[in-house]
Structure formats: structure tokens, C-alpha cells
Write a protein that holds these residues in place. Structure first.
Motif, PDB file in Angstrom:
ATOM      1  N   GLY A 182      64.873  35.361  32.472  1.00 26.15           N
ATOM      2  CA  GLY A 182      64.875  35.420  33.928  1.00 26.15           C
ATOM      3  C   GLY A 182      63.732  36.214  34.507  1.00 26.15           C
ATOM      4  O   GLY A 182      63.675  36.453  35.720  1.00 26.15           O
ATOM      5  N   PHE A 183      62.802  36.689  33.658  1.00 27.30           N
ATOM      6  CA  PHE A 183      61.662  37.469  34.135  1.00 27.30           C
ATOM      7  C   PHE A 183      60.572  36.535  34.648  1.00 27.30           C
ATOM      8  O   PHE A 183      60.333  35.460  34.080  1.00 27.30           O
ATOM      9  CB  PHE A 183      61.096  38.339  33.016  1.00 27.30           C
ATOM     10  N   GLU A 184      59.916  36.952  35.724  1.00 24.83           N
ATOM     11  CA  GLU A 184      58.779  36.209  36.253  1.00 24.83           C
ATOM     12  C   GLU A 184      57.508  36.650  35.526  1.00 24.83           C
ATOM     13  O   GLU A 184      57.354  37.827  35.172  1.00 24.83           O
ATOM     14  CB  GLU A 184      58.631  36.458  37.752  1.00 24.83           C
ATOM     15  N   PRO A 185      56.570  35.747  35.279  1.00 28.15           N
ATOM     16  CA  PRO A 185      55.295  36.156  34.655  1.00 28.15           C
ATOM     17  C   PRO A 185      54.573  37.147  35.548  1.00 28.15           C
ATOM     18  O   PRO A 185      54.619  37.044  36.779  1.00 28.15           O
ATOM     19  CB  PRO A 185      54.518  34.846  34.524  1.00 28.15           C
ATOM     20  N   PRO A 186      53.911  38.157  34.978  1.00 29.51           N
ATOM     21  CA  PRO A 186      53.200  39.158  35.806  1.00 29.51           C
ATOM     22  C   PRO A 186      52.012  38.530  36.521  1.00 29.51           C
ATOM     23  O   PRO A 186      51.375  37.592  36.022  1.00 29.51           O
ATOM     24  CB  PRO A 186      52.766  40.209  34.783  1.00 29.51           C
ATOM     25  N   GLY A 187      51.707  39.030  37.728  1.00 31.56           N
ATOM     26  CA  GLY A 187      50.557  38.546  38.491  1.00 31.56           C
ATOM     27  C   GLY A 187      49.265  39.214  38.072  1.00 31.56           C
ATOM     28  O   GLY A 187      49.217  40.054  37.153  1.00 31.56           O
ATOM     29  N   ASP A 188      48.177  38.867  38.750  1.00 30.57           N
ATOM     30  CA  ASP A 188      46.875  39.479  38.454  1.00 30.57           C
ATOM     31  C   ASP A 188      46.876  40.922  38.921  1.00 30.57           C
ATOM     32  O   ASP A 188      47.425  41.268  39.981  1.00 30.57           O
ATOM     33  CB  ASP A 188      45.750  38.701  39.151  1.00 30.57           C
ATOM     34  N   TYR A 189      46.250  41.769  38.155  1.00 32.77           N
ATOM     35  CA  TYR A 189      46.133  43.175  38.516  1.00 32.77           C
ATOM     36  C   TYR A 189      44.904  43.374  39.404  1.00 32.77           C
ATOM     37  O   TYR A 189      43.823  42.831  39.110  1.00 32.77           O
ATOM     38  CB  TYR A 189      46.019  44.043  37.271  1.00 32.77           C
ATOM     39  N   PRO A 190      45.016  44.132  40.491  1.00 35.37           N
ATOM     40  CA  PRO A 190      43.863  44.344  41.399  1.00 35.37           C
ATOM     41  C   PRO A 190      42.851  45.306  40.785  1.00 35.37           C
ATOM     42  O   PRO A 190      43.177  46.097  39.902  1.00 35.37           O
ATOM     43  CB  PRO A 190      44.521  44.926  42.647  1.00 35.37           C
ATOM     44  N   PHE A 191      41.645  45.193  41.267  1.00 33.88           N
ATOM     45  CA  PHE A 191      40.593  46.111  40.830  1.00 33.88           C
ATOM     46  C   PHE A 191      40.768  47.425  41.552  1.00 33.88           C
ATOM     47  O   PHE A 191      40.950  47.473  42.777  1.00 33.88           O
ATOM     48  CB  PHE A 191      39.209  45.507  41.126  1.00 33.88           C
ATOM     49  N   GLU A 192      40.736  48.517  40.818  1.00 34.82           N
ATOM     50  CA  GLU A 192      40.855  49.853  41.386  1.00 34.82           C
ATOM     51  C   GLU A 192      39.500  50.518  41.311  1.00 34.82           C
ATOM     52  O   GLU A 192      38.969  50.767  40.210  1.00 34.82           O
ATOM     53  CB  GLU A 192      41.913  50.656  40.623  1.00 34.82           C
ATOM     54  N   ASP A 193      38.943  50.797  42.468  1.00 38.56           N
ATOM     55  CA  ASP A 193      37.586  51.357  42.555  1.00 38.56           C
ATOM     56  C   ASP A 193      37.663  52.868  42.581  1.00 38.56           C
ATOM     57  O   ASP A 193      38.202  53.462  43.513  1.00 38.56           O
ATOM     58  CB  ASP A 193      36.902  50.835  43.830  1.00 38.56           C
ATOM     59  N   TYR A 194      37.150  53.477  41.526  1.00 40.27           N
ATOM     60  CA  TYR A 194      37.127  54.948  41.434  1.00 40.27           C
ATOM     61  C   TYR A 194      35.772  55.527  41.855  1.00 40.27           C
ATOM     62  O   TYR A 194      35.551  56.725  41.752  1.00 40.27           O
ATOM     63  CB  TYR A 194      37.427  55.380  39.998  1.00 40.27           C
ATOM     64  N   SER A 195      34.868  54.670  42.310  1.00 35.62           N
ATOM     65  CA  SER A 195      33.514  55.157  42.661  1.00 35.62           C
ATOM     66  C   SER A 195      33.349  55.332  44.164  1.00 35.62           C
ATOM     67  O   SER A 195      32.221  55.469  44.640  1.00 35.62           O
ATOM     68  CB  SER A 195      32.468  54.158  42.149  1.00 35.62           C
ATOM     69  N   GLN A 196      34.401  55.313  44.925  1.00 36.54           N
ATOM     70  CA  GLN A 196      34.272  55.458  46.372  1.00 36.54           C
ATOM     71  C   GLN A 196      33.765  56.830  46.773  1.00 36.54           C
ATOM     72  O   GLN A 196      33.078  56.969  47.792  1.00 36.54           O
ATOM     73  CB  GLN A 196      35.622  55.175  47.029  1.00 36.54           C
ATOM     74  N   ASN A 197      34.102  57.844  46.020  1.00 38.01           N
ATOM     75  CA  ASN A 197      33.683  59.203  46.362  1.00 38.01           C
ATOM     76  C   ASN A 197      32.296  59.543  45.856  1.00 38.01           C
ATOM     77  O   ASN A 197      31.821  60.666  46.044  1.00 38.01           O
ATOM     78  CB  ASN A 197      34.680  60.211  45.800  1.00 38.01           C
ATOM     79  N   LEU A 198      31.638  58.605  45.160  1.00 38.56           N
ATOM     80  CA  LEU A 198      30.291  58.873  44.659  1.00 38.56           C
ATOM     81  C   LEU A 198      29.262  58.581  45.751  1.00 38.56           C
ATOM     82  O   LEU A 198      29.448  57.697  46.591  1.00 38.56           O
ATOM     83  CB  LEU A 198      30.003  57.988  43.439  1.00 38.56           C
ATOM     84  N   SER A 199      28.142  59.342  45.760  1.00 34.31           N
ATOM     85  CA  SER A 199      27.048  59.113  46.737  1.00 34.31           C
ATOM     86  C   SER A 199      26.286  57.854  46.353  1.00 34.31           C
ATOM     87  O   SER A 199      25.988  57.626  45.179  1.00 34.31           O
ATOM     88  CB  SER A 199      26.106  60.317  46.766  1.00 34.31           C
ATOM     89  N   ARG A 200      26.030  56.969  47.385  1.00 34.72           N
ATOM     90  CA  ARG A 200      25.368  55.720  47.136  1.00 34.72           C
ATOM     91  C   ARG A 200      23.927  55.801  47.630  1.00 34.72           C
ATOM     92  O   ARG A 200      23.624  56.355  48.686  1.00 34.72           O
ATOM     93  CB  ARG A 200      26.093  54.577  47.851  1.00 34.72           C
ATOM     94  N   THR A 201      22.994  55.246  46.926  1.00 37.55           N
ATOM     95  CA  THR A 201      21.575  55.210  47.338  1.00 37.55           C
ATOM     96  C   THR A 201      21.292  53.990  48.193  1.00 37.55           C
ATOM     97  O   THR A 201      20.357  53.984  48.993  1.00 37.55           O
ATOM     98  CB  THR A 201      20.658  55.162  46.109  1.00 37.55           C
ATOM     99  N   GLY A 202      22.108  52.969  48.039  1.00 36.32           N
ATOM    100  CA  GLY A 202      21.899  51.754  48.811  1.00 36.32           C
ATOM    101  C   GLY A 202      22.642  51.800  50.125  1.00 36.32           C
ATOM    102  O   GLY A 202      23.082  52.851  50.618  1.00 36.32           O
ATOM    103  N   SER A 203      22.779  50.653  50.729  1.00 29.79           N
ATOM    104  CA  SER A 203      23.464  50.530  52.002  1.00 29.79           C
ATOM    105  C   SER A 203      24.949  50.771  51.816  1.00 29.79           C
ATOM    106  O   SER A 203      25.524  50.442  50.780  1.00 29.79           O
ATOM    107  CB  SER A 203      23.205  49.138  52.583  1.00 29.79           C
ATOM    108  N   ASP A 204      25.560  51.368  52.851  1.00 26.69           N
ATOM    109  CA  ASP A 204      27.000  51.645  52.761  1.00 26.69           C
ATOM    110  C   ASP A 204      27.823  50.371  52.812  1.00 26.69           C
ATOM    111  O   ASP A 204      28.963  50.341  52.374  1.00 26.69           O
ATOM    112  CB  ASP A 204      27.428  52.551  53.923  1.00 26.69           C
ATOM    113  N   ASN A 205      27.177  49.281  53.375  1.00 24.35           N
ATOM    114  CA  ASN A 205      27.936  48.049  53.456  1.00 24.35           C
ATOM    115  C   ASN A 205      27.900  47.251  52.172  1.00 24.35           C
ATOM    116  O   ASN A 205      28.566  46.226  52.058  1.00 24.35           O
ATOM    117  CB  ASN A 205      27.399  47.168  54.584  1.00 24.35           C
ATOM    118  N   THR A 206      27.107  47.691  51.224  1.00 26.20           N
ATOM    119  CA  THR A 206      26.979  46.957  49.975  1.00 26.20           C
ATOM    120  C   THR A 206      28.062  47.402  49.014  1.00 26.20           C
ATOM    121  O   THR A 206      28.206  48.591  48.741  1.00 26.20           O
ATOM    122  CB  THR A 206      25.614  47.180  49.338  1.00 26.20           C
ATOM    123  N   ILE A 207      28.788  46.441  48.520  1.00 23.27           N
ATOM    124  CA  ILE A 207      29.845  46.743  47.549  1.00 23.27           C
ATOM    125  C   ILE A 207      29.402  46.201  46.214  1.00 23.27           C
ATOM    126  O   ILE A 207      29.181  44.998  46.055  1.00 23.27           O
ATOM    127  CB  ILE A 207      31.178  46.112  47.956  1.00 23.27           C
TER     128      ILE A 207
END
Length: 469
Positions: A182-207
Motif C-alpha cells: 500500500g506504499f506509494e513510490p517516493p517522488g523526486d527529491y528537490p535540490f537543496e542549495d547550500y551556497s546561498q550564503n556564499l559571496s558571488r562574483t557574478g550577477s545576483d540574478n544568475t543561478i
């Protein structure tokens, strides 16, 4: 086969044993009477011989005194009188010996020409009747086998048809349907971004998407939840959450195991309930003593403990009722073997009637069979686990005797055997002092019956072979 052939043969064998014993007793009586006549004749013969010798001595003494010139007349007369008495006694002994001899010869002729031949003729007639009965039994045996062979052939044909109709796909689909998680198959796991607190050299809008080479690798210990891992318990350790719903009522167990576990829990709860009842009664008695003798203590000080005990009793009764409901459910579904009966519900308040080997009580007035004037009271000896252990053996115990039911026995409890009055059973285990004998029906069903309800005849060789005349 068991009732019409073997049962009838056993009853006929018992009758032949009784008849043969009676004929042999008649032979012994005839021999004893002949021996008694011989002893009387022999005693009279010895007496006659003794009297003749005494008469001869008296004759010699008289002749000696009669020819002796020195003997007085009184001595001669005395010797003559003694000779007369001895001669008269010898004549009487002779007549008695002759009569006893004639009587013995007559009785001996009757013994060897009338009594003993008649006894041997009765034994011969009995054996001839036994031979005829055996012939009839063999014929009945053959008739039964002849009638059963077509039934067995039909059963074998049905087995072959059922084997040919096996559908492995359908069977596996039934198994899959029964064990669906009766278990449902697990869904896709989302990407967890741990680099948000790092200083970026490029544009802030660039992911930028991190790569395995230079980016931060997600930690599977944090990304995969424990709940998701527990859903894969089929190939790993089964989580406790999956077991929790089925632990209380043991529904995850097979019916027979579930019944045993529920019965064990009911017995344990019943013992606890009895302890609480005893404690409540003791507290009430102590409260009555305090009320009659205030100097011994305050009755109100016991009220909290009494209330707590009553609350515990209600909880235990509720638990017992719930487990008994589950037990009734599983007993309604389980299909037991012929020699087992579902155990009756335990009455925790006022037991009465005859106690069964399960420990439960059977109400005597509700029994359908005829009760004896003074019914024996077979006491509890075997626990349910002992019955189960013994009846789970694959090899059948050898027959060591047979018995005849004096009364009917309902055998409603597990481990006991239903029997009717005058029914003939095999004995496979003797009474060990607990009032129960293990028996087997001629149909193969086994169980315990009260020893006082049956008339037992043990075989001399005790190897299962019933000895006939």
C-alpha cells in the motif's frame, strides 16, 4: 470400517473371551470334584488297611494268650473281646471302602466320558463360530474396500484435474494482492542549495547549478527522510511503525498462533484481575474493621486505594472483553483439526460444573449426553501448550490397549476427544495420575478423555496389536 467391521469384531472377541473363560472354569470344577472323590476313596482305603492290620495283631495276641497255660481267663476274654471289636471295625471299613471305590469309579467314568467331552465340544463349537465370524468379517472388509475404491479413484481424478488447472499467473496475482504494502513510490527529491550564503562574483540574478566536481554534494543523510527509507522495509529492516497496528491484536500472526497468543493474554489478564479482586476484598474487610474499631485506623484513608483498585479492575475487564472479542473472531475463522475444539470463554467470576483440560469450565446442565448418577470430576492436568506440543507430532503413538466409553463426553475444549456411550476407542497413552487418558478414534482422531468415563483393557504386549482368541 471402524464401526461395522473392527468395532463389531472387538465386541465379539470380548464375548468369546468371557465364554472361553466360563468353559475353562467348568473344566476346573469338574477336575476338582473328581480329585475330591479320589481323596475320599483313598482315605477309606487307608482306613481299611489300617483296621485290617489292627485285627491281625488282635488275632495273633488272642491266639498267643489262648495257647498260654499261664494266662488267666480274664486276659483271654479281654483279648477275645478286642479281637471281635477289631474284626468288626475292619468289616465296616471294608464296606465303606467298597462304597467309596464304586462311587469314584462312577464319577471318573462320568468325568472322562461325559463332562470333559462336553466341555471340549463347547470349546470346539466356540472356535468354529469364531472361524465363521472371521470369514464374515473378511468378507465385510472386502466389501467396504470395494465400495471405497471408486471413491478414492474419483478423488485421485479430482486431484489430477485440479493439478492440471493450476494457473501460476493467477496464483501469484492472488499472493501479490494479499501482500500489497500500500506504499506509494517516493517522488523526486528537490535540490537543496547550500551556497546561498556564499559571496558571488557574478550577477545576483544568475543561478548556477553546482556540479559534482566543484559544487557542494547533497548529503543523502539529510535529503532522504527516515519515513521514505522506512517504506523500503521489504528488502531491509521492517520499521516499528509498520508493526504497530498489528501488535495489539496479533493479526499479523497465523490464525492458530494468534488464538494461542490471545488466549495466553486473556489468562494473564484474568490472573491480574483476580489479584485486584482479592486486594479489593482485603481493603473492604480492613475498612469494616476500622469502622468497627476506630482506634485501629481511619476508614477514609483506605478509600483512595479502593477507588484505584476498582479503576484497575474496570480497565482489566475492558481489556479482557476486547481480547475475548478478538478471540471469538479468530475462533470463528480458524478451522481446527478433528481432535481439537476451540477453548471456551473463561468465566472469571463464578466457575462451576466440570473442569476441562484447558482450565475452562463446562456447564453440566447444557450437556446433551446422558449424565451418570455420580459423574466423576476429572481435574485439570494438562495445560494447552502441553496439548499442542503433543498433538503436533507427526508420528502417531502406538496403540497400547482399547477402552469402551461408559458415558458420553462432549469434548468441547481443545485437546479433548468427543466420544459417545459404548463407543470403542484405542488407548495410546495411559493415565499419568491426572485423571486423563489419551485415546484415538477408529477414524484417526486423537485426544484426551476422562479416565473415569471409560472401561480400559490394556494389551499384554503393549505394541498396538490387539490379541483375539
Amino acid at each position: 470400517m471402524g464401526h461395522k467391521v473392527y468395532g463389531e469384531l472387538m465386541r465379539y472377541s470380548q464375548d468369546l473371551k468371557s465364554e472361553r473363560k466360563q468353559h475353562l472354569q467348568e473344566g476346573r470344577k469338574a477336575q476338582q470334584y473328581l480329585d475330591q472323590c479320589w481323596k475320599q476313596m483313598d482315605n477309606s482305603k487307608k482306613k481299611f488297611e489300617r483296621e485290617c492290620k489292627e485285627a491281625e495283631k488282635s488275632q495273633i495276641n488272642y491266639d498267643r494268650l489262648d495257647n498260654d497255660i499261664n494266662a488267666t481267663k480274664s486276659e483271654v476274654e479281654k483279648a477275645k473281646s478286642q479281637l471281635y471289636l477289631r474284626t468288626h471295625s475292619a468289616d465296616e471299613s471294608k464296606n465303606e471302602y467298597a462304597a467309596q471305590l464304586q462311587n469314584f469309579n462312577g464319577e471318573q467314568w462320568k468325568h472322562f466320558n461325559v463332562a470333559i467331552p462336553q466341555i471340549f465340544k463347547n470349546l470346539q463349537d466356540m472356535d468354529e463360530r469364531r472361524t465363521v465370524k472371521l470369514g464374515e468379517t473378511y468378507r465385510s472388509f472386502a466389501d467396504v474396500e470395494r465400495r471405497v475404491i471408486p471413491i478414492i479413484s474419483k478423488c485421485l481424478e479430482g486431484m489430477v484435474t485440479a493439478a492440471k488447472a493450476v494457473d501460476q499467473r493467477k496464483d501469484s496475482a492472488i499472493v501479490v494482492e494479499s501482500f500489497k504494502s500500500g506504499f506509494e513510490p517516493p517522488g523526486d527529491y528537490p535540490f537543496e542549495d547550500y551556497s546561498q550564503n556564499l559571496s558571488r562574483t557574478g550577477s545576483d540574478n544568475t543561478i548556477s547549478t553546482p556540479k559534482n566536481e566543484g559544487g557542494v554534494k547533497p548529503d543523502p543523510k539529510h535529503s532522504i527522510s527516515k519515513t521514505a527509507k522506512n517504506k523500503l522495509w521489504l528488502f531491509g529492516k521492517k520499521p516499528k511503525s509498520a508493526l504497530a497496528p498489528s501488535l495489539e491484536d496479533f493479526s499479523h500472526l497465523p490464525p492458530e498462533q494468534r488464538r494461542k497468543r490471545l488466549q495466553a493474554r486473556i489468562d494473564e489478564l484474568s490472573k491480574e484481575l483476580q489479584k485486584e479482586v482479592d486486594q479489593r476484598d482485603a481493603l473492604n474487610k480492613m475498612k469494616d474493621v476500622y469502622e468497627k474499631n476506630p482506634q485501629m485506623g481511619d476508614p477514609q484513608s483506605l478509600q483512595p486505594k479502593i477507588s484505584e483498585t476498582m479503576c484497575n479492575m474496570e480497565k482489566l475487564r475492558s481489556e479482557i472483553h476486547k481480547n475475548e472479542s478478538w478471540l471469538s473472531e479468530v475462533e470463528g475463522k480458524v478451522s481446527t483439526r478433528g481432535d481439537r475444539r476451540p477453548s471456551a470463554d473463561v468465566n472469571h467470576h463464578a466457575p462451576h460444573g466440570r473442569e476441562s483440560p484447558e482450565g475452562s469450565y463446562t456447564d453440566v446442565p447444557n450437556q446433551e449426553h446422558r449424565s451418570p448418577p455420580h459423574q466423576p470430576d476429572p481435574r485439570q492436568a494438562h495445560q494447552p501448550d502441553e496439548f499442542d506440543d503433543e498433538f503436533d507430532d507427526d508420528d502417531q503413538l502406538p496403540v497400547i490397549g482399547h477402552c469402551k466409553a461408559l458415558y458420553s463426553f462432549n469434548g468441547q475444549n481443545e485437546g479433548t476427544l468427543l466420544m459417545k456411550e459404548n463407543e470403542v476407542l484405542y488407548i495410546i497413552e495411559e493415565d499419568k495420575g491426572d485423571g486423563w487418558t489419551r485415546a484415538r478414534k477408529q477414524s484417526g482422531e486423537e485426544g484426551y478423555v476422562p479416565t473415569s468415563y471409560v472401561e480400559i483393557a490394556m494389551e499384554k504386549n503393549s505394541k498396538g496389536a490387539v490379541t483375539y482368541i
